[in-house]
Scaffold this motif. Structure first.
Motif, short mmCIF file in Angstrom:
data_model
loop_
_atom_site.label_atom_id
_atom_site.label_comp_id
_atom_site.label_asym_id
_atom_site.label_seq_id
_atom_site.Cartn_x
_atom_site.Cartn_y
_atom_site.Cartn_z
N CYS A 40 -5.90 -2.47 1.70
CA CYS A 40 -5.00 -2.32 2.83
C CYS A 40 -5.82 -2.25 4.13
O CYS A 40 -6.71 -1.41 4.26
N VAL A 66 -4.86 -1.23 6.94
CA VAL A 66 -4.46 -0.09 7.77
C VAL A 66 -5.22 1.17 7.38
O VAL A 66 -5.75 1.89 8.23
N CYS A 67 -5.30 1.44 6.05
CA CYS A 67 -5.92 2.69 5.63
C CYS A 67 -7.11 2.51 4.69
O CYS A 67 -7.76 3.48 4.33
N TRP A 82 1.85 -0.32 4.04
CA TRP A 82 1.53 -1.71 4.45
C TRP A 82 2.07 -2.69 3.42
O TRP A 82 1.92 -2.48 2.21
N CYS A 119 0.88 -1.17 0.00
CA CYS A 119 0.00 0.00 0.00
C CYS A 119 0.92 1.23 0.00
O CYS A 119 1.67 1.43 0.94
N GLU A 131 0.06 4.21 0.21
CA GLU A 131 -0.47 5.25 1.11
C GLU A 131 0.12 5.11 2.52
O GLU A 131 0.71 6.03 3.06
N SER A 132 -0.04 3.90 3.08
CA SER A 132 0.37 3.72 4.48
C SER A 132 1.66 2.91 4.64
O SER A 132 2.19 2.79 5.74
ZN ZN Z 1 -2.67 1.57 3.49
#
Ligand code: ZN
Length: 393
Positions: free
Chosen positions: A323, A325-326, A315, A310, A312-313
């Motif tokens: 993901c 997490v986000c 992961w 991921c 973004e985060s």
């Molecule tokens: Zn993420």
């Protein structure tokens, strides 16, 4: 050869307000020059707008434009070894350096006030830089050895001066005098080597010589230098051919490096077994890496694992479209362990590739952690990593 001066020059480079372009491009085994050029070109596309941005200072734009041209020109004339090539350029201040790295590093290009040296340092950190010294009572040539290359640095010579033969116990006196001179020579060499190790980024010292003189010399080394002797070998500074010195020193270093790696693996596995700050196996290591918890990552040589990332985060996992997490969609990664190594570098840790026979098959990855990551929910199916020798699925 990558020398300490080159690396130090990049790390300590002062751009004084001008931009530095750092580019990491992969060179796949067997890749044609055209393929490498296409990869670099698409990386450079990311920074071309900066060379045209009127909001930026004129000198800034000119420097970036010249860097782009310089990197493109270099591509036309050179052939790079498989691995990664790191290029650092700041035309406005006369910096241009290409550093071939022996393994793959995440591709990226960056324009910043300082060179992006960390990925380079992480890879180079896997190899020890050795100061190789061959000593006798009069001479001590010194080489820098790094990644199977060796170059002469300097030589300390203190020719023995023979005293005039006077008096009855002349023989003894001459012997004492020679011993004194040899001792002075050994001390001079020790202090020169100490300076080299402090200033030029050497990790260890490899010492060659005749057995009886080696012992005398090592005794005169200050305690902290003695602790950095990776090993010794038999040689004579004048009579032994340089090729032989080099192969003996390489043998010492191979042995030393393996011992270090072995110790590191044992340490992390013991830590894990004792429930300490460690993770073993890809699922736990990927999770710890996602949480920026890895200090040292050990990856068994030749292992790859298909997975997801991921962006973004950060992961990382073996599978999962979304993901956890986000909640963003993930990206497919042909080798998620490679992404993990890059993430470890970015969060200030260091990844190390370990010879396959030093790492147990059941744990292709292991990591020493900085802090315990939050508990991880085990995935429905955890993919098995692929070894270099496996047949294609
Ligand atoms: Zn993420």
């Amino acid at each position: 050869m990558i020398t300490a001066e080159m690396v130090n020059g990049i790390v300590r480079f002062q751009a004084n307000g001008l931009p530095v372009v750092s580019l990491y491009c992969r060179v796949d085994p067997g890749a044609s020059q055209r393929e490498v050029r296409a990869r670099v070109d698409s990386l450079l596309d990311q920074i071309r707008p900066l060379a045209k941005d009127r909001a930026l200072d004129h000198r800034y734009r000119l420097s970036v434009r010249a860097d782009i041209e310089r990197i493109k020109d270099a591509l036309g004339s050179e052939r790079w070894r498989p691995g990664t090539v790191a290029v650092f350029s700041c035309s406005g201040r006369g910096l241009y350096e290409e550093i071939p790295l022996p393994r793959r590093v995440r591709e990226q290009v960056m324009v910043d006030a300082t060179p992006l040296a960390r990925p380079m340092l992480a890879v180079l950190g896997e190899y020890s830089r050795a100061c190789v010294l061959v000593i006798n009572r009069e001479a001590a040539p010194v080489w820098e050895m790094y990644q199977d290359e060796m170059r002469e640095v300097e030589t300390v010579t203190d020719p023995l001066r023979k005293a005039a033969n006077t008096g009855t116990r002349a023989e003894d006196r001459i012997q004492n005098r020679v011993d004194e001179q040899a001792k002075r020579h050994f001390r001079r060499v020790a202090s020169m080597v100490g300076q080299l190790l402090r200033a030029d980024g050497y990790d260890v010292l490899v010492v060659g010589g005749h057995e009886y003189e080696l012992a005398d010399f090592l005794r005169l080394l200050p305690h902290e230098l003695r602790g950095r002797v990776a090993g010794t070998f038999r040689a004579d500074p004048v009579a032994t051919p340089v090729a032989e010195i080099r192969s003996s020193a390489e043998g010492v270093m191979r042995h030393y490096q393996r011992e270090q790696d072995q110790r590191l693996v044992a340490h992390v596995l013991e830590l894990a077994a004792a429930g300490g700050l460690a993770a073993v196996g890809p699922p736990d290591c990927l999770w710890a890496g996602s949480m920026s918890a890895i200090d040292t990552l050990l990856v068994r040589d030749g292992v790859t694992l298909v997975g997801v990332v991921c962006d973004e985060s950060g992961w990382l996992a073996a599978s999962g479209d979304i993901c956890p997490v986000c909640g963003k969609p993930t990206r497919y990664a042909p080798d998620v362990l490679d992404e993990l190594a890059a993430a470890v570098i970015e969060t200030g840790g260091s990844p190390r590739q370990i010879a396959a026979d030093l790492m147990p098959c059941e744990y292709p990855t292991a990591a020493q952690l900085r802090f315990p990551p939050p508990p991880r929910e085990a995935g429905p199916r955890e993919a098995r990593p692929r070894e270099a020798g496996d047949s294609q699925p």
